[in-house]
Design a protein around this motif. Structure first.
Motif, short mmCIF file in Angstrom:
data_model
loop_
_atom_site.label_atom_id
_atom_site.label_comp_id
_atom_site.label_asym_id
_atom_site.label_seq_id
_atom_site.Cartn_x
_atom_site.Cartn_y
_atom_site.Cartn_z
N GLN B 32 48.47 44.30 39.27
CA GLN B 32 47.72 45.18 38.37
C GLN B 32 47.76 46.60 38.88
N MET B 33 47.95 47.54 37.96
CA MET B 33 47.83 48.96 38.28
C MET B 33 46.34 49.27 38.44
N GLN B 34 45.98 49.73 39.64
CA GLN B 34 44.55 49.83 39.95
C GLN B 34 43.99 51.17 39.51
N PHE B 35 43.43 51.21 38.34
CA PHE B 35 42.67 52.40 37.95
C PHE B 35 41.79 52.05 36.76
N GLY B 36 40.69 52.79 36.60
CA GLY B 36 39.78 52.57 35.49
C GLY B 36 39.35 53.91 34.93
N LEU B 37 38.91 53.89 33.67
CA LEU B 37 38.60 55.17 33.03
C LEU B 37 37.11 55.33 32.71
N ALA B 38 36.42 54.28 32.33
CA ALA B 38 35.03 54.48 31.90
C ALA B 38 34.26 53.20 32.19
N CYS B 39 33.26 52.90 31.37
CA CYS B 39 32.39 51.75 31.66
C CYS B 39 33.15 50.43 31.62
N CYS B 40 34.25 50.35 30.84
CA CYS B 40 35.06 49.13 30.86
C CYS B 40 35.56 48.84 32.27
N ALA B 41 35.80 49.90 33.04
CA ALA B 41 36.28 49.69 34.41
C ALA B 41 35.26 48.91 35.23
N ILE B 42 33.96 49.08 34.92
CA ILE B 42 32.93 48.34 35.66
C ILE B 42 33.08 46.85 35.37
N GLU B 43 33.34 46.52 34.09
CA GLU B 43 33.56 45.11 33.75
C GLU B 43 34.84 44.60 34.39
N MET B 44 35.85 45.46 34.47
CA MET B 44 37.10 45.06 35.12
C MET B 44 36.84 44.77 36.59
N MET B 45 36.00 45.61 37.23
CA MET B 45 35.66 45.36 38.64
C MET B 45 34.88 44.06 38.78
N ALA B 46 33.99 43.79 37.81
CA ALA B 46 33.27 42.52 37.84
C ALA B 46 34.24 41.36 37.72
N ALA B 47 35.27 41.54 36.89
CA ALA B 47 36.27 40.48 36.76
C ALA B 47 37.05 40.30 38.06
N SER B 48 37.19 41.38 38.83
CA SER B 48 37.90 41.26 40.11
C SER B 48 37.02 40.62 41.18
N ALA B 49 35.71 40.68 41.00
CA ALA B 49 34.80 40.21 42.05
C ALA B 49 34.70 38.70 42.02
N SER B 50 33.86 38.15 42.91
CA SER B 50 33.94 36.72 43.21
C SER B 50 33.57 35.83 42.02
N ASP B 51 32.67 36.26 41.14
CA ASP B 51 32.26 35.38 40.04
C ASP B 51 33.42 35.03 39.13
N PHE B 52 34.22 36.02 38.79
CA PHE B 52 35.29 35.79 37.82
C PHE B 52 36.66 35.73 38.49
N ASP B 53 36.86 36.52 39.53
CA ASP B 53 37.98 36.32 40.46
C ASP B 53 39.34 36.29 39.76
N ILE B 54 39.78 37.43 39.22
CA ILE B 54 41.07 37.41 38.53
C ILE B 54 42.22 37.20 39.50
N MET B 55 41.96 37.20 40.80
CA MET B 55 43.05 36.96 41.73
C MET B 55 43.59 35.54 41.62
N ARG B 56 42.77 34.62 41.05
CA ARG B 56 43.28 33.26 40.86
C ARG B 56 44.36 33.22 39.79
N PHE B 57 44.49 34.26 38.97
CA PHE B 57 45.62 34.36 38.04
C PHE B 57 46.82 35.06 38.69
N GLY B 58 46.70 35.38 39.96
CA GLY B 58 47.78 36.10 40.64
C GLY B 58 47.73 37.59 40.43
N ILE B 59 46.60 38.09 39.96
CA ILE B 59 46.50 39.52 39.69
C ILE B 59 45.94 40.21 40.93
#
Lengths: 158, 163
Positions: B32-59
């Protein structure tokens, strides 16, 4: 100090540079000459009786009748009193003196007022746009601003 | 015991097409290209964190476009930012994918009428593969978008031109 005492001390010092005042407003305000804001601000900051050492906010305004203005909200940490200063100018002659040398906070606030309203801040050390790109045309918070059709080849309207 | 001793005796042999193998490898490691622009980026960071953990998709977030496969446009694209996004997209190596996250990046969102400074949809400057609606979308919605993108990658072909 009450707003009336502040107004009286300003009038005694600067005379006709104090244009008008409204003291029964929720936030009492004093209108000053736009080409003398710096010396008035220096006096308000350095006079032991007023000591406005904190500029809380600096806002640009378009009054929609050809008049632009800047509103300064001042606070004194020493005396715990407040006052509002206003300076008006016209769209044809949008010039107001900078107070950056008095409160360094004013630097970016004045750049924003220039960016959004096109108020030229005289004697500002670095008067550039602060939010919009440097090649932007116009000042978008003016009431008569027209949204451009294109910016750098990108269509702007929906 | 060595690593390869019983590798073939236990039936761990499978046959697949090269295409499937490549697609499987690519969809399982969408950097993933690591950058965010606004409040959606906060949700993207939440998706990266342990609860949702997008790294299990290889991201895995990469700090440079040259190592990235997918770009999440997470937030309001201002006209000032649009040219930067275009440049970042141009620097990504092909094949590259775009997920447009949230109403602002999809179509301008709440800025559609009075946003003089907002690009009304990031698809005006770069091609978008998956649109994720929401304002902002929940992390689950972003995960859904990622799964949709993986489905798209799985169907790709080395020889057939995409429709």
């Amino acid at each position: 100090m009450t707003a009336e005492e502040i107004l009286n001390s300003l009038k005694a010092k600067f005379g006709d540079a104090i244009v008008e005042a409204k003291l029964d407003a929720p936030q009492p305000w004093i209108v000053v000459n736009p080409s003398r804001t710096k010396e008035i601000a220096f006096f308000l900051r350095d006079d032991p009786a007023t000591r406005f050492d904190y500029m809380m906010c600096l806002s640009g305004v378009d009054y929609n009748n050809g008049k632009l203005g800047i509103v300064y909200h001042l606070f004194s940490m020493v005396h715990r009193h407040k006052i509002v200063l206003k300076a008006f100018c016209t769209k044809e002659q949008p010039h107001i003196q900078s107070v950056t040398s008095v409160w360094a906070t004013a630097n970016w606030h004045e750049r924003e007022a220039f960016d959004m309203y096109g108020i030229v801040i005289d004697e500002h050390p670095d008067l550039r746009r602060i939010l919009l790109p440097y090649d932007w045309e116009g000042h978008p918070l003016r009431k008569d601003y027209q949204v451009p059709e294109f910016y750098n080849g990108m269509k702007v309207p929906y | 015991m060595g690593l390869l001793d019983q590798r073939f005796e236990n039936g761990n042999v499978f046959v697949t097409s090269l295409e499937n193998l490549l697609n499987w490898a690519r969809l399982s490691s969408l950097y993933q290209m690591q950058f965010g622009l606004a409040c959606c980026a906060i949700e993207m960071m939440a998706a990266s964190a342990s609860d949702f953990d997008i790294m299990r998709f290889g991201i895995i977030p990469r700090a440079t476009p040259r190592q990235a496969d997918v770009m999440f446009v997470a937030g309001t694209v201002t006209l000032k930012m649009a040219s930067r996004i275009k440049r970042l997209y141009d620097q990504m190596a092909e094949p590259r994918y775009i997920i447009s996250m949230g109403s602002c990046a999809n179509c301008g969102g709440p800025y559609w009428e009075h946003g003089y400074h907002v690009l009304k949809g990031v698809d005006r400057v770069i091609p978008v593969d998956v649109y994720v609606p929401g304002c902002p979308p929940r992390p689950e919605a972003l995960l859904e978008g990622i799964i949709k993108l993986q489905e798209k990658v799985r169907k790709e072909s080395l020889v057939k031109k995409p429709a």
